[in-house]
Design a protein around this motif. Structure first.
Motif, mmCIF file in Angstrom:
data_model
loop_
_atom_site.group_PDB
_atom_site.id
_atom_site.type_symbol
_atom_site.label_atom_id
_atom_site.label_comp_id
_atom_site.label_asym_id
_atom_site.label_seq_id
_atom_site.Cartn_x
_atom_site.Cartn_y
_atom_site.Cartn_z
ATOM 1 N N HIS A 27 43.059 54.241 44.891
ATOM 2 C CA HIS A 27 42.365 53.568 46.000
ATOM 3 C C HIS A 27 43.317 52.577 46.662
ATOM 4 O O HIS A 27 44.118 51.922 45.995
ATOM 5 N N HIS A 28 43.208 52.477 47.965
ATOM 6 C CA HIS A 28 43.971 51.472 48.697
ATOM 7 C C HIS A 28 43.197 50.156 48.644
ATOM 8 O O HIS A 28 41.979 50.127 48.809
ATOM 9 N N VAL A 29 43.917 49.078 48.410
ATOM 10 C CA VAL A 29 43.296 47.770 48.228
ATOM 11 C C VAL A 29 43.307 46.993 49.535
ATOM 12 O O VAL A 29 44.346 46.860 50.181
ATOM 13 N N LYS A 30 42.129 46.474 49.905
ATOM 14 C CA LYS A 30 42.023 45.597 51.065
ATOM 15 C C LYS A 30 42.425 44.184 50.652
ATOM 16 O O LYS A 30 43.283 43.572 51.251
ATOM 17 N N TYR A 31 41.774 43.675 49.588
ATOM 18 C CA TYR A 31 42.161 42.380 49.034
ATOM 19 C C TYR A 31 41.657 42.256 47.606
ATOM 20 O O TYR A 31 40.802 43.013 47.157
ATOM 21 N N VAL A 32 42.219 41.276 46.875
ATOM 22 C CA VAL A 32 41.885 41.027 45.476
ATOM 23 C C VAL A 32 41.495 39.564 45.345
ATOM 24 O O VAL A 32 42.175 38.686 45.879
ATOM 25 N N THR A 33 40.390 39.311 44.634
ATOM 26 C CA THR A 33 39.962 37.930 44.416
ATOM 27 C C THR A 33 39.893 37.628 42.923
ATOM 28 O O THR A 33 39.784 38.525 42.094
ATOM 29 N N GLU A 34 39.972 36.330 42.614
ATOM 30 C CA GLU A 34 39.805 35.847 41.250
ATOM 31 C C GLU A 34 39.029 34.541 41.325
ATOM 32 O O GLU A 34 39.296 33.720 42.203
ATOM 33 N N LYS A 35 38.081 34.372 40.412
ATOM 34 C CA LYS A 35 37.291 33.143 40.407
ATOM 35 C C LYS A 35 38.076 32.050 39.697
ATOM 36 O O LYS A 35 38.452 32.180 38.540
ATOM 37 N N LYS A 36 38.356 30.967 40.424
ATOM 38 C CA LYS A 36 39.053 29.808 39.874
ATOM 39 C C LYS A 36 38.225 28.571 40.168
ATOM 40 O O LYS A 36 37.906 28.298 41.325
ATOM 41 N N ASP A 37 37.873 27.839 39.123
ATOM 42 C CA ASP A 37 37.055 26.628 39.257
ATOM 43 C C ASP A 37 35.754 26.902 40.012
ATOM 44 O O ASP A 37 35.325 26.110 40.844
ATOM 45 N N GLY A 38 35.147 28.066 39.752
ATOM 46 C CA GLY A 38 33.864 28.405 40.358
ATOM 47 C C GLY A 38 33.945 28.909 41.789
ATOM 48 O O GLY A 38 32.919 29.104 42.430
ATOM 49 N N VAL A 39 35.152 29.118 42.303
ATOM 50 C CA VAL A 39 35.329 29.574 43.686
ATOM 51 C C VAL A 39 36.147 30.861 43.679
ATOM 52 O O VAL A 39 37.190 30.933 43.027
ATOM 53 N N ASP A 40 35.668 31.871 44.400
ATOM 54 C CA ASP A 40 36.444 33.106 44.526
ATOM 55 C C ASP A 40 37.594 32.875 45.501
ATOM 56 O O ASP A 40 37.367 32.550 46.669
ATOM 57 N N GLU A 41 38.821 33.044 45.014
ATOM 58 C CA GLU A 41 40.006 32.875 45.850
ATOM 59 C C GLU A 41 40.689 34.212 46.032
ATOM 60 O O GLU A 41 40.818 34.987 45.089
ATOM 61 N N VAL A 42 41.145 34.474 47.244
ATOM 62 C CA VAL A 42 41.909 35.689 47.514
ATOM 63 C C VAL A 42 43.312 35.481 46.946
ATOM 64 O O VAL A 42 43.998 34.529 47.296
ATOM 65 N N ILE A 43 43.727 36.385 46.034
ATOM 66 C CA ILE A 43 45.044 36.258 45.412
ATOM 67 C C ILE A 43 46.015 37.328 45.894
ATOM 68 O O ILE A 43 47.190 37.284 45.558
ATOM 69 N N GLY A 44 45.527 38.291 46.684
ATOM 70 C CA GLY A 44 46.411 39.317 47.207
ATOM 71 C C GLY A 44 45.719 40.178 48.246
ATOM 72 O O GLY A 44 44.504 40.296 48.259
ATOM 73 N N ARG A 45 46.530 40.764 49.129
ATOM 74 C CA ARG A 45 46.011 41.637 50.187
ATOM 75 C C ARG A 45 46.886 42.874 50.301
ATOM 76 O O ARG A 45 48.077 42.819 50.022
ATOM 77 N N SER A 46 46.270 43.960 50.717
ATOM 78 C CA SER A 46 46.972 45.196 51.053
ATOM 79 C C SER A 46 47.836 45.713 49.902
ATOM 80 O O SER A 46 48.955 45.267 49.700
ATOM 81 N N GLY A 47 47.271 46.645 49.151
ATOM 82 C CA GLY A 47 48.002 47.196 48.022
ATOM 83 C C GLY A 47 47.348 48.445 47.485
ATOM 84 O O GLY A 47 46.769 49.222 48.228
ATOM 85 N N GLY A 48 47.417 48.610 46.159
ATOM 86 C CA GLY A 48 46.852 49.798 45.541
ATOM 87 C C GLY A 48 46.646 49.623 44.050
ATOM 88 O O GLY A 48 47.119 48.671 43.442
ATOM 89 N N LEU A 49 45.920 50.580 43.465
ATOM 90 C CA LEU A 49 45.685 50.639 42.028
ATOM 91 C C LEU A 49 46.422 51.850 41.489
ATOM 92 O O LEU A 49 46.292 52.949 42.028
ATOM 93 N N ASN A 50 47.202 51.663 40.432
ATOM 94 C CA ASN A 50 48.016 52.746 39.883
ATOM 95 C C ASN A 50 47.961 52.764 38.367
ATOM 96 O O ASN A 50 47.749 51.731 37.739
ATOM 97 N N ILE A 51 48.206 53.950 37.803
ATOM 98 C CA ILE A 51 48.343 54.100 36.359
ATOM 99 C C ILE A 51 49.804 54.397 36.070
ATOM 100 O O ILE A 51 50.396 55.268 36.703
ATOM 101 N N LYS A 52 50.382 53.656 35.127
ATOM 102 C CA LYS A 52 51.750 53.904 34.673
ATOM 103 C C LYS A 52 51.716 53.929 33.158
ATOM 104 O O LYS A 52 51.386 52.919 32.534
ATOM 105 N N ASP A 53 52.022 55.087 32.578
ATOM 106 C CA ASP A 53 51.934 55.311 31.139
ATOM 107 C C ASP A 53 50.505 55.017 30.678
ATOM 108 O O ASP A 53 49.585 55.706 31.068
ATOM 109 N N ASP A 54 50.307 53.976 29.884
ATOM 110 C CA ASP A 54 48.963 53.647 29.390
ATOM 111 C C ASP A 54 48.465 52.322 29.979
ATOM 112 O O ASP A 54 47.626 51.653 29.393
ATOM 113 N N GLU A 55 48.982 51.965 31.164
ATOM 114 C CA GLU A 55 48.623 50.699 31.796
ATOM 115 C C GLU A 55 48.061 50.916 33.193
ATOM 116 O O GLU A 55 48.440 51.844 33.894
ATOM 117 N N LEU A 56 47.154 50.022 33.592
ATOM 118 C CA LEU A 56 46.623 49.990 34.947
ATOM 119 C C LEU A 56 47.291 48.835 35.673
ATOM 120 O O LEU A 56 47.345 47.720 35.143
#
Length: 108
Positions: A27-56
């Motif tokens: 899937h192509h990624v629009k953006y990625v968020t992570e909750k920090k101190d109770g607030v969702d923060e955007v930590i990255g934009r425009s990317g993808g999800l990949n499998i390499k060996d046994d890792e995501l």
């Protein structure tokens, strides 16, 4: 997928985790968020999800935001099917357990 292929419904099983990783991989990624101190923060934009060996790998903003062992992750899709929530020990950040929400690019 045939009628005899087995899918696990147990979210803690290895088969379920690998099936989920394969479903979200590519899937192509629009953006990625992570909750920090109770607030969702955007930590990255425009990317993808990949499998390499046994890792995501969650790749966005020209860097790997999260790298985890597939068999150690917990992942579930959003009800709208336009993203996924991933919780796992992050190998990119010294094994600290993190939860990120990855939102897919929507194509018409």
């Amino acid at each position: 997928m045939g009628i005899f292929s087995k899918k696990s419904k147990n979210p803690d099983s290895k088969r379920f985790k690998w099936d989920m990783a394969e479903r979200i991989c590519g899937h192509h990624v629009k953006y990625v968020t992570e909750k920090k101190d109770g607030v969702d923060e955007v930590i990255g934009r425009s990317g993808g999800l990949n499998i390499k060996d046994d890792e995501l790998l969650v790749f966005a903003s020209s860097e790997v935001l999260m790298r985890c062992k597939i068999e150690e992750m917990q992942a579930w899709e959003l009800l709208s099917k336009d993203g996924v929530v991933i919780t796992a020990p992050d190998l990119e950040h010294d094994g600290k357990e993190r939860t990120v929400i990855v939102y897919y690019v929507y194509y018409r």
